[in-house]
Structures are given as structure tokens and as C-alpha cells.
Design a protein around this motif. Structure first.
Motif, PDB file in Angstrom:
ATOM      1  N   CYS A  83       0.798  -1.226   0.000  1.00 38.04           N
ATOM      2  CA  CYS A  83       0.000   0.000   0.000  1.00 38.04           C
ATOM      3  C   CYS A  83       0.833   1.279   0.000  1.00 38.04           C
ATOM      4  O   CYS A  83       0.279   2.366  -0.101  1.00 38.04           O
ATOM      5  N   ARG A  84       2.132   1.135   0.142  1.00 41.52           N
ATOM      6  CA  ARG A  84       3.002   2.314   0.191  1.00 41.52           C
ATOM      7  C   ARG A  84       3.057   3.007  -1.157  1.00 41.52           C
ATOM      8  O   ARG A  84       2.999   2.374  -2.201  1.00 41.52           O
ATOM      9  N   LYS A  85       3.220   4.296  -1.091  1.00 39.80           N
ATOM     10  CA  LYS A  85       3.440   5.066  -2.314  1.00 39.80           C
ATOM     11  C   LYS A  85       4.847   4.785  -2.811  1.00 39.80           C
ATOM     12  O   LYS A  85       5.755   4.556  -2.011  1.00 39.80           O
ATOM     13  N   PRO A  86       5.053   4.848  -4.126  1.00 39.93           N
ATOM     14  CA  PRO A  86       6.418   4.714  -4.638  1.00 39.93           C
ATOM     15  C   PRO A  86       7.288   5.848  -4.087  1.00 39.93           C
ATOM     16  O   PRO A  86       6.782   6.949  -3.822  1.00 39.93           O
ATOM     17  N   PRO A  87       8.595   5.599  -3.879  1.00 38.37           N
ATOM     18  CA  PRO A  87       9.481   6.608  -3.279  1.00 38.37           C
ATOM     19  C   PRO A  87       9.420   7.964  -3.981  1.00 38.37           C
ATOM     20  O   PRO A  87       9.452   9.004  -3.329  1.00 38.37           O
ATOM     21  N   THR A  93       6.092  14.458   1.037  1.00 37.13           N
ATOM     22  CA  THR A  93       4.837  14.193   1.699  1.00 37.13           C
ATOM     23  C   THR A  93       5.047  14.248   3.204  1.00 37.13           C
ATOM     24  O   THR A  93       5.882  13.525   3.740  1.00 37.13           O
ATOM     25  N   PRO A  94       4.320  15.133   3.916  1.00 37.80           N
ATOM     26  CA  PRO A  94       4.485  15.214   5.380  1.00 37.80           C
ATOM     27  C   PRO A  94       3.980  13.937   6.055  1.00 37.80           C
ATOM     28  O   PRO A  94       3.077  13.292   5.557  1.00 37.80           O
ATOM     29  N   LEU A  95       4.588  13.616   7.201  1.00 34.68           N
ATOM     30  CA  LEU A  95       4.171  12.427   7.967  1.00 34.68           C
ATOM     31  C   LEU A  95       2.861  12.633   8.618  1.00 34.68           C
ATOM     32  O   LEU A  95       2.352  13.485   9.045  1.00 34.68           O
TER      33      LEU A  95
END
Length: 95
Positions: A83-87, A93-95
Motif C-alpha cells: 500500500c506504500r506510495k512509490p518513493p 509528503t508530510p508524515l
């Protein structure tokens, strides 16, 4: 320490047990919809693919065995990685 949270059974379910088993007393309904399904062939269960390419888990009892609770939970990091976005999208992108 009690580990009752690792086992749930719903004998009132119209599909119980949803897979053929010789041991319905130990059939675990906790993972009714297998969380490892998204891992495809890497799920570790007894899967097949239909002629049309759909994953068929009807012969798999892996998530329905109480002793596999910890093994399933240990794989949540793999699922989260799906589900992670590609690097390149994550930068900035803020945490």
C-alpha cells in the motif's frame, strides 16, 4: 496469559465451515476474509488459479487454523508495503 483473541468461531454463519475440514471444532473464523489474499502466490496457503486467472482459495485452511494467527500477523508489514506510495511520490509528503 490467555490468548482467546486468536480464535473466533461463528457456528451460526450460513457458510460455516466455509472450507471442507475434518476438524470443525478448531476451525478459526477470525480471518474470514484472508488478509494474505493480496500477496498472491506469496501468501503461503493452498491456492490455485481459475482458468480466468482468479485466485481460488477454496481449498486453503491456512487462515482458519488457530496456530497460524502469529504467522499471519507477522506478515502485516508485507501487506503494508503493498500500500506504500512509490518513493518518487513519497518525497515531500508530510508524515
Amino acid at each position: 496469559m490467555s490468548e482467546h483473541y486468536k480464535f473466533f468461531q461463528n457456528r451460526e454463519c450460513e457458510y460455516f465451515p466455509c472450507h471442507k475440514t475434518n476438524d470443525p471444532e478448531h476451525f478459526n473464523c477470525l480471518f474470514c476474509f484472508c488478509p494474505l489474499y493480496a500477496l498472491g502466490e506469496r501468501c503461503g496457503g493452498g491456492l490455485q488459479y481459475t482458468e480466468s486467472g482468479i485466485k481460488d482459495c477454496s481449498a486453503c485452511l491456512f487462515p482458519h487454523r488457530p496456530e497460524n494467527y502469529d504467522r499471519i500477523c507477522a506478515r502485516f508489514a508485507e501487506l503494508a508495503a503493498l500500500c506504500r506510495k512509490p518513493p518518487e511520490e513519497e518525497a515531500g509528503t508530510p508524515l
